[in-house]
Write an enzyme that holds these catalytic residues in place. Sequence first.
Site, PDB file in Angstrom:
ATOM      1  N   HIS A 162     -57.792  42.345 -30.378  1.00  0.00           N
ATOM      2  CA  HIS A 162     -58.350  41.010 -30.595  1.00  0.00           C
ATOM      3  C   HIS A 162     -59.504  40.799 -29.623  1.00  0.00           C
ATOM      4  O   HIS A 162     -59.427  41.213 -28.474  1.00  0.00           O
ATOM      5  CB  HIS A 162     -57.267  39.943 -30.362  1.00  0.00           C
ATOM      6  CG  HIS A 162     -57.608  38.630 -30.986  1.00  0.00           C
ATOM      7  ND1 HIS A 162     -58.482  37.747 -30.404  1.00  0.00           N
ATOM      8  CD2 HIS A 162     -57.220  38.078 -32.152  1.00  0.00           C
ATOM      9  CE1 HIS A 162     -58.600  36.693 -31.184  1.00  0.00           C
ATOM     10  NE2 HIS A 162     -57.850  36.863 -32.253  1.00  0.00           N
ATOM     11  N   ASP A 214     -52.054  39.097 -37.327  1.00  0.00           N
ATOM     12  CA  ASP A 214     -51.969  39.702 -38.661  1.00  0.00           C
ATOM     13  C   ASP A 214     -50.916  40.790 -38.765  1.00  0.00           C
ATOM     14  O   ASP A 214     -50.590  41.237 -39.858  1.00  0.00           O
ATOM     15  CB  ASP A 214     -53.339  40.288 -39.050  1.00  0.00           C
ATOM     16  CG  ASP A 214     -54.348  39.187 -39.246  1.00  0.00           C
ATOM     17  OD1 ASP A 214     -54.023  38.230 -39.940  1.00  0.00           O
ATOM     18  OD2 ASP A 214     -55.445  39.281 -38.679  1.00  0.00           O
TER      19      ASP A 214
HETATM   20  N1  COA Z   1     -56.804  50.404 -33.119  1.00  0.00           N
HETATM   21  C1  COA Z   1     -57.169  51.388 -32.266  1.00  0.00           C
HETATM   22  N2  COA Z   1     -58.014  51.201 -31.240  1.00  0.00           N
HETATM   23  C2  COA Z   1     -58.499  49.966 -31.061  1.00  0.00           C
HETATM   24  C3  COA Z   1     -58.154  48.900 -31.900  1.00  0.00           C
HETATM   25  C4  COA Z   1     -57.271  49.150 -32.951  1.00  0.00           C
HETATM   26  N3  COA Z   1     -56.914  48.181 -33.803  1.00  0.00           N
HETATM   27  N4  COA Z   1     -58.796  47.790 -31.496  1.00  0.00           N
HETATM   28  C5  COA Z   1     -59.533  48.127 -30.431  1.00  0.00           C
HETATM   29  N5  COA Z   1     -59.339  49.469 -30.160  1.00  0.00           N
HETATM   30  C6  COA Z   1     -59.976  50.243 -29.082  1.00  0.00           C
HETATM   31  C7  COA Z   1     -61.406  50.575 -29.496  1.00  0.00           C
HETATM   32  O1  COA Z   1     -61.464  51.803 -30.196  1.00  0.00           O
HETATM   33  C8  COA Z   1     -62.084  50.610 -28.160  1.00  0.00           C
HETATM   34  O2  COA Z   1     -61.791  51.841 -27.554  1.00  0.00           O
HETATM   35  P1  COA Z   1     -62.909  52.585 -26.653  1.00  0.00           P
HETATM   36  O3  COA Z   1     -63.159  51.649 -25.507  1.00  0.00           O
HETATM   37  O4  COA Z   1     -62.255  53.856 -26.252  1.00  0.00           O
HETATM   38  O5  COA Z   1     -64.102  52.751 -27.521  1.00  0.00           O
HETATM   39  C9  COA Z   1     -61.390  49.524 -27.357  1.00  0.00           C
HETATM   40  O6  COA Z   1     -60.083  49.383 -27.944  1.00  0.00           O
HETATM   41  C10 COA Z   1     -62.110  48.191 -27.439  1.00  0.00           C
HETATM   42  O7  COA Z   1     -62.316  47.898 -28.822  1.00  0.00           O
HETATM   43  P2  COA Z   1     -63.410  46.936 -29.407  1.00  0.00           P
HETATM   44  O8  COA Z   1     -63.640  47.276 -30.845  1.00  0.00           O
HETATM   45  O9  COA Z   1     -64.595  46.923 -28.491  1.00  0.00           O
HETATM   46  O10 COA Z   1     -62.683  45.557 -29.301  1.00  0.00           O
HETATM   47  P3  COA Z   1     -63.202  44.236 -29.927  1.00  0.00           P
HETATM   48  O11 COA Z   1     -62.690  43.162 -29.060  1.00  0.00           O
HETATM   49  O12 COA Z   1     -64.658  44.275 -30.176  1.00  0.00           O
HETATM   50  O13 COA Z   1     -62.538  44.238 -31.383  1.00  0.00           O
HETATM   51  C11 COA Z   1     -61.176  43.742 -33.214  1.00  0.00           C
HETATM   52  C12 COA Z   1     -61.541  43.384 -31.778  1.00  0.00           C
HETATM   53  C13 COA Z   1     -60.173  42.713 -33.714  1.00  0.00           C
HETATM   54  C14 COA Z   1     -62.418  43.665 -34.123  1.00  0.00           C
HETATM   55  C15 COA Z   1     -60.570  45.145 -33.259  1.00  0.00           C
HETATM   56  O14 COA Z   1     -59.504  45.237 -32.348  1.00  0.00           O
HETATM   57  C16 COA Z   1     -60.122  45.567 -34.668  1.00  0.00           C
HETATM   58  O15 COA Z   1     -60.945  45.990 -35.493  1.00  0.00           O
HETATM   59  N6  COA Z   1     -58.787  45.478 -34.949  1.00  0.00           N
HETATM   60  C17 COA Z   1     -58.241  45.868 -36.247  1.00  0.00           C
HETATM   61  C18 COA Z   1     -58.465  44.810 -37.319  1.00  0.00           C
HETATM   62  C19 COA Z   1     -57.618  43.581 -37.117  1.00  0.00           C
HETATM   63  O16 COA Z   1     -56.415  43.653 -36.901  1.00  0.00           O
HETATM   64  N7  COA Z   1     -58.281  42.406 -37.224  1.00  0.00           N
HETATM   65  C20 COA Z   1     -57.623  41.124 -37.093  1.00  0.00           C
HETATM   66  C21 COA Z   1     -58.036  40.441 -35.831  1.00  0.00           C
HETATM   67  S1  COA Z   1     -57.132  38.923 -35.616  1.00  0.00           S
END
Ligand code: COA
Length: 382
Positions: A259, A319
């Site tokens: 998140h 979710d």
């Molecule tokens: N599965 C695996 N790894 C994850 C992850 C996940 N769901 N979410 C984040 N990470 C990892 C990233 O790969 C990244 O790793 P790195 O530093 O080695 O590159 C690190 O955690 C940070 O991730 P980042 O994408 O920068 O975090 P964010 O805060 O920008 O993204 C989300 C947040 C929600 C967009 C992201 O976690 C995601 O796409 N989750 C899955 C979709 C989901 O459940 N969405 C509903 C949100 S309420």
Amino acid sequence: MDNFSPGLAGVPATRSKVSWIDGKKGILEYRGVPINMLAEKSHFIEVAYLLLFGSFPTDSQLTRFDLDLRIHRRIKYKIVDLIKCLPENGHPMDALQAAVAALGMFYPDKNVQDKETQYLSAVRLIAKLPTIIAACARLRHGDDIVLPRDDLNHADNFLYMLTEKIPDTVCAAILDVCLILHAEHTMNASTFSGLVTASTLADPYTVVSSAVGTLKGPLHGGANEKVLSMLHEIGSIQNVRPYIEAKISAGEKIMGLGHREYKVKDPRAIILQRLSKRLFDHVGKSSLNETLPLYEIALEVEQMSEMFLAPKGVYTNIDFYSGILYQRMGIEPDFFTPLFAMARVVGWLAHWIEQMQDNHIFRPTEIYDGEHDKVYIPISQR
Ligand code: COA
């Protein structure tokens, strides 16, 4: 130029008193009240009042609000006709967006800064969204719509309109808590989109239809549907570890985890996990349509993912458990996001009312990256 933040990440778009998140401690508050307290002690209609008007209702305020919501549940037959004209295999979020926009033609609430107008529009939207959603669910299977019953509370009535049966009390109570948990979440994409529309002094039906359109996207409201597909793809508890390891080594995201705001477990996921256990204990682990032990697979995915992702601050989000919970209640997967909208309409409207108190039209700027002083070339020479 230096201040440019893609996606406006971390840029405040407004001042608000509606809700607050502490992502490091895993705290979410609505109007200063912790979400776990509301989930435990309150109910959706009381929480809706709190979010919209800033304080808990008195007994008489709550009675009036609840009554107003019950009497505004029906929708015009022309709205039903409009839904009937839409393709049955289209996404119900599109039908919801069209129907909400059309509501505005029946209730042309022009004076959007007037308090009584705001109250009545909020009541209409919160009351009618469940009726529209249930109508979409029934009409696409060729079933007649079920008229709302004003002797049932909000969640019970919604489940009744879906099935034409008085719902199980435990299921309805769990749905009510789910609605509380989804009602508001600070400045997310759909709330922002609604706010931008509101800032033009557009009517509240247009505001909510903008927000519905934004919620539809898979990066926002659609993740719980994907969690359910993931659990089906995994298929058994033994497959969890290889699945998670493969995803992580391929650098792919696991649905329902992570998140932008929370770097610990989402406080709503903690509550939803408890609710899932309660629901599965109550109705049994599998149904005729679903024989996989989805809750157990989900628990294993959570534990296994934590081993790899906790150091990055990635934990389950709202979710993760909501999809399996809704599915066990008999709700079809493409209706998970409409259910989200049915709750979040309260947050959108709370921000709309707040915006109307001190409105400034949103007009951000941009960094122009294009060319200048180009000449017109006639089509024959291009
Ligand atoms: N599965 C695996 N790894 C994850 C992850 C996940 N769901 N979410 C984040 N990470 C990892 C990233 O790969 C990244 O790793 P790195 O530093 O080695 O590159 C690190 O955690 C940070 O991730 P980042 O994408 O920068 O975090 P964010 O805060 O920008 O993204 C989300 C947040 C929600 C967009 C992201 O976690 C995601 O796409 N989750 C899955 C979709 C989901 O459940 N969405 C509903 C949100 S309420």
